[in-house]
Write an enzyme that holds these catalytic residues in place. Structure first.
Site, mmCIF file in Angstrom:
data_model
loop_
_atom_site.group_PDB
_atom_site.id
_atom_site.type_symbol
_atom_site.label_atom_id
_atom_site.label_comp_id
_atom_site.label_asym_id
_atom_site.label_seq_id
_atom_site.Cartn_x
_atom_site.Cartn_y
_atom_site.Cartn_z
ATOM 1 C CG ASP A 112 -2.182 -0.194 1.047
ATOM 2 O OD1 ASP A 112 -2.829 -0.301 -0.076
ATOM 3 O OD2 ASP A 112 -2.651 -0.755 2.075
HETATM 4 C C1 GLC Z 1 -1.571 -3.622 5.539
HETATM 5 C C2 GLC Z 1 -2.912 -3.728 4.439
HETATM 6 C C3 GLC Z 1 -2.982 -4.680 3.375
HETATM 7 C C4 GLC Z 1 -1.287 -4.285 2.797
HETATM 8 C C5 GLC Z 1 0.027 -4.314 3.699
HETATM 9 C C6 GLC Z 1 1.232 -4.012 2.813
HETATM 10 O O1 GLC Z 1 -1.628 -4.744 6.224
HETATM 11 O O2 GLC Z 1 -4.072 -4.207 5.145
HETATM 12 O O3 GLC Z 1 -3.734 -4.572 2.429
HETATM 13 O O4 GLC Z 1 -1.334 -5.131 1.628
HETATM 14 O O5 GLC Z 1 -0.542 -3.167 4.569
HETATM 15 O O6 GLC Z 1 1.064 -2.592 2.672
HETATM 16 C C1 GLC Z 2 -1.017 2.648 5.809
HETATM 17 C C2 GLC Z 2 -0.435 1.483 6.528
HETATM 18 C C3 GLC Z 2 -0.223 0.353 5.627
HETATM 19 C C4 GLC Z 2 -1.892 0.180 5.524
HETATM 20 C C5 GLC Z 2 -2.233 1.324 5.039
HETATM 21 C C6 GLC Z 2 -3.905 1.093 4.683
HETATM 22 O O1 GLC Z 2 -0.415 2.987 4.671
HETATM 23 O O2 GLC Z 2 0.870 1.767 6.608
HETATM 24 O O3 GLC Z 2 0.116 -0.833 6.290
HETATM 25 O O4 GLC Z 2 -1.818 -0.849 4.413
HETATM 26 O O5 GLC Z 2 -2.201 2.391 5.712
HETATM 27 O O6 GLC Z 2 -4.457 2.327 4.199
#
Ligand code: GLC
Ligand code: GLC
Length: 814
Positions: free
Chosen positions: A486
């Site tokens: 993300d």
């Molecule tokens: C969080 C989110 C997931 C994403 C991950 C890596 O766990 O829930 O959707 O893949 O972060 O950014």
């Molecule tokens: C933030 C977190 C990530 C998560 C995302 C979801 O970027 O670091 O882990 O997946 O929010 O919106």
């Protein structure tokens, strides 16, 4: 039992026993299976909600408060001036004995002080929308005793976000009713709400309070609520301000005597036409019926027994006995339990997720099913339908939906280009597990074409072609807003602190490409082709194959850096995750996905990539997301560079992706490495690190700080993480190698010798297989021989058509 400073595992009871209220962080449990849920800490802190932690928050909780974990369902004893809680907090009185037993769907607190013992067992029954607290007070002294027992909780005014913000309104809306020993919370019932909540007890009251200022006092707090300290409630009636529910019971106990009370906190929905039983008086019939189902200690205990039997049955579907009790503990109890929780909650409500931010994630929820499909396949089927219903006919998907409405969340939108292919994983895994091939023809219209009778298969095809139709200059998949990571925001370019990295995407003709999606497409694209063939859609399979082959070629041609797979191309078409970069030279995601996809098994690239992971990314506490960490913010890369080095996606150990390496190592046949990576992050194996780790020693956390962090090996964000489903999947399907397939159960272990011989009981569809796996003294990868009921069989698959009853399988490894 293994003891640590803070507690120990009690495997026979499927419990973790916390032995101090003062754990490094609150250590929580989840209550509830269907609709009504509660989070409960080891000191009975936490909150409850109905279905949606944002829109139907029932009790109030204050995140990030001082002291931590303020707010919960607290019971108090006032024993002639000595005031304490059986859960050890919030009153600061030191107990003579304290323990909290977090079990499967219940938590039990045992507190003792001056010969009074209180046992509080809190659970949510299987089928009802309520939280039951069975509270037993025992006089262990040789003399008669009189004590006062108080309950307390604070109502949330339903919408948890408004509740913490809109005080100008909130302080005027609160309304309650009292009848008998039940306190009813009916804020906003007069207008658009057809639901209320209540808190009752099966005994006459000596007093009650429904207004916080009267119960707690204006300048007191829950460690010294005024009414409890005074030994008497004030019978207050809340109008606005902060409605609470507190009962007072005066308890007389002969020497050695016990009394049990049952408190029920419930949620009721009423038909709009039957809302009122008299003008201004809420219809209490449904609440009374609910209360009557738990109005004796016997009824409460029977409901608890039904719940624990249910869990015993659920967990009996896959059990393992190895030489390492930590492996057994992880796989037989806690990992499966966490899988149910992540399946239910997605990433919505935990002690790190406030329950107001996120709904059910498309990506997350699809992945969560792979740890859960063997437990309740029918629930997975329903979830996949809900997810598919938020997909568009071009294959793109809403990134999230709200559980109450099941509608895609328009504020977040889509364009996370990994989303579509996760549906293929979830569907394939579900069909293999259940044998429910007809599900592929089940009709679920796309969100944008509600009139068209599209099938689940059509959804998979749309997912597949969404990738095919969104390729970049190197014929690799465009990343969109982000792929699995993300925080790798290659089309965002944000220099504005109030802007969201996740929902900002600048420019339409983006060129940024993802090697993670490339690997994902090859892996699940092959799965799609297998499904097309299974259904006899040969032409679709023939059409699809060249796209997968072309992706493999594109990865080899444009995605290989020399010793590992690149991570991505940025908006300038420059590589990320290359030895030519100064920072972020190597990333875990593309190594995991390209190797799991089987790319580079023919020419040594897979092995080389995994060797590079070991060399550059592995550390004592797990495998870091990338190295070297980014030292400065880079708008071209987005949020990943916003984190200080060593945390979260900036070179933290982001546990979710570690199992990808476990799977890949197992595919390569390196049993020792697969096990080693698995155990580095698996709670049961790192109990000795709890002081450093801080989070609950029985569940996975999302993130463990990496080598660059100020404190290394410190976990955060426990419970709601894709790590649970994925590490379970990696351990059961790739280390133990018990892998569902369309026609049966494949047995393909990659087992390190240290685990010894293994016995597994696996319920598969309607069959039960008792599988004995014996070490063969070789690599531990794959099988040398297999017998079913004493008869030799060829290959490594238990054919379900032939063996659908109870069978003994004996396997000897290579
Ligand atoms: C969080 C989110 C997931 C994403 C991950 C890596 O766990 O829930 O959707 O893949 O972060 O950014
Ligand atoms: C933030 C977190 C990530 C998560 C995302 C979801 O970027 O670091 O882990 O997946 O929010 O919106």
């Amino acid at each position: 039992m293994t003891a640590s400073t803070f507690g120990y595992f009690d495997d026979a009871n499927k419990e973790y026993v916390v032995t101090t209220p003062f754990t490094p962080l609150p250590w929580i449990n989840y209550l509830g299976n269907d609709g009504f849920f509660g989070l409960i800490s080891n000191t009975s802190g936490g909150y409850s909600f109905y279905r949606d932690a944002k829109f139907r928050r029932i009790t109030r909780y204050r995140y990030n408060n001082v002291p931590m974990d303020s707010g919960g369902r607290y019971f108090y004893i006032n024993d002639n001036g000595t005031v304490w809680n059986p859960g050890g907090r919030p009153v600061r009185t030191e107990l003579d004995h304290y323990e909290c037993r977090h079990g499967m769907g219940y938590s039990k607190f045992i507190g003792r002080k001056n010969d009074i013992e209180v046992e509080q067992t809190t659970f949510i029954p299987l089928k009802d929308w309520c939280e039951v607290h069975r509270v037993t007070v025992t006089n262990q002294s040789a003399a008669k005793k009189s004590v006062k027992l108080f309950s307390s909780l604070e109502w949330c005014l339903w919408n948890a976000e408004d509740d913490g913000a809109n005080f100008q309104r909130n302080f005027s809306t609160g309304e309650v009713e009292l009848e008998g020993s039940a306190i009813y919370h009916k804020t906003e019932y007069r207008e658009r709400r057809n639901h209320y909540s209540f808190f009752s007890v099966n005994a006459p009251l000596a007093g009650y309070d429904t207004d916080r200022q009267h119960f707690v006092g204006v300048y007191n707090d829950y460690s010294c609520p005024k009414a409890v300290m005074d030994g008497a409630c004030t019978n207050s009636e809340a109008h606005g301000w902060s409605p609470v529910a507190a009962h007072q019971l005066d308890v007389e106990l002969a020497a050695g005597e016990s009394k049990t009370f049952v408190f029920v906190m419930g949620y009721v929905e009423v038909e709009p036409e039957n809302k009122w039983q008299a003008p201004g008086v809420i219809n209490k019939q449904p609440a009374k019926a609910l209360i009557a189902r738990y109005d004796t200690a016997e009824k409460a205990s029977a409901a608890l027994k039904t719940l624990t039997d249910y869990w015993d049955e659920l967990l009996s579907r896959f059990t393992v006995k190895s030489d390492d009790e930590r492996l057994d503990r992880a796989l037989n109890i806690w990992n499966q339990y966490q899988n149910m929780v992540t399946f239910n909650m997605s990433r919505s409500a935990s002690y790190f997720e406030s329950g107001i931010g996120r709904g059910m994630g498309f990506r997350d929820s699809n992945q969560d099913t792979i740890g859960f499909a063997h437990m309740i396949p029918s629930a997975v089927r329903e979830r996949i339908i809900d997810l598919a219903a938020t997909q568009q006919s071009d294959g793109s998907a809403y990134h999230q939906y709200q559980p109450l409405t099941k509608k895609g969340n328009a504020d977040i939108g889509g364009n996370f280009n990994d989303d579509p292919m996760w549906l293929v994983l979830a569907v394939a895994n579900y069909v293999k597990e259940s044998g429910d091939v007809s599900f592929l023809k089940h009709i679920v219209p796309f969100e944008d074409t509600p009139e068209v009778p599209s099938t689940i298969y059509d959804h998979l095809k749309a997912s597949f072609y969404h990738v095919v139709n969104n390729l970049g200059p190197h014929k690799l998949p465009l990343i969109g807003r982000a792929d699995w990571n993300d925080c790798l925001n290659l089309n965002c370019f944000s220099t504005e602190p109030n802007e969201s990295y996740q929902t900002t995407q600048r420019g339409d003709s983006d060129v940024a490409e993802s090697l993670m999606i490339a690997g994902q497409f090859v892996l699940y694209g092959n799965e799609f082709i297998a499904i097309a063939k299974l259904l006899g859609f040969e032409a679709d399979a023939v059409d699809a194959q060249p796209h997968v082959d072309a992706m493999v070629s594109a990865v080899k041609e444009h995605g290989w850096d020399g010793e590992w797979f690149l991570r991505a191309y940025d908006s300038q078409s420059q590589p990320i995750g290359s030895s030519n970069n100064n920072e972020g030279k190597i990333f875990i995601e593309s190594q995991g996905f390209c190797t799991m996809a089987g790319i580079g098994f023919d020419d040594g690239k897979a092995k080389q990539a995994l060797d590079s992971v070991e060399k550059h990314l592995a550390c004592e506490y797990g495998v870091m997301l990338q190295q070297p960490a980014f030292s400065e913010y880079n708008p071209l890369y987005g949020e990943i560079t916003s984190y200080p080095p060593g945390y979260k996606e900036n070179a933290g150990i982001f546990c979710h992706n570690n199992p990808w390496i476990v799977v890949a190592e197992a595919m390569l046949g390196r049993a020792d490495k697969a096990l080693s990576y698995y155990t580095r992050i698996t709670p049961a194996f790192i109990e000795h690190l709890t002081e450093r780790h801080k989070t609950e020693p029985y569940v996975y956390s999302q993130m463990i700080s990496g080598r660059d962090a100020y404190i290394q090996g410190e976990a955060k964000n426990s419970w709601l993480t894709g790590t649970a489903a994925w590490n379970y999947y990696a351990a059961t399907q790739y280390i133990l190698g018990i892998r569902p397939d369309y026609n049966g159960l494949q047995i393909d272990p990659c087992l390190d010798a240290s685990l010894g011989d293994i016995n597994i009981t696996r319920q598969f569809r309607d069959a039960v297989y008792h599988i004995e796996i014996k070490q063969g003294g070789g690599t531990g990868k794959g099988i040398a021989s297999m017998t079913i009921d004493g008869v030799d069989v060829d290959g490594d698959v238990i054919d379900y058509q032939k063996f659908n009853g109870e069978h003994e399988i004996k396997v000897v490894l290579n």
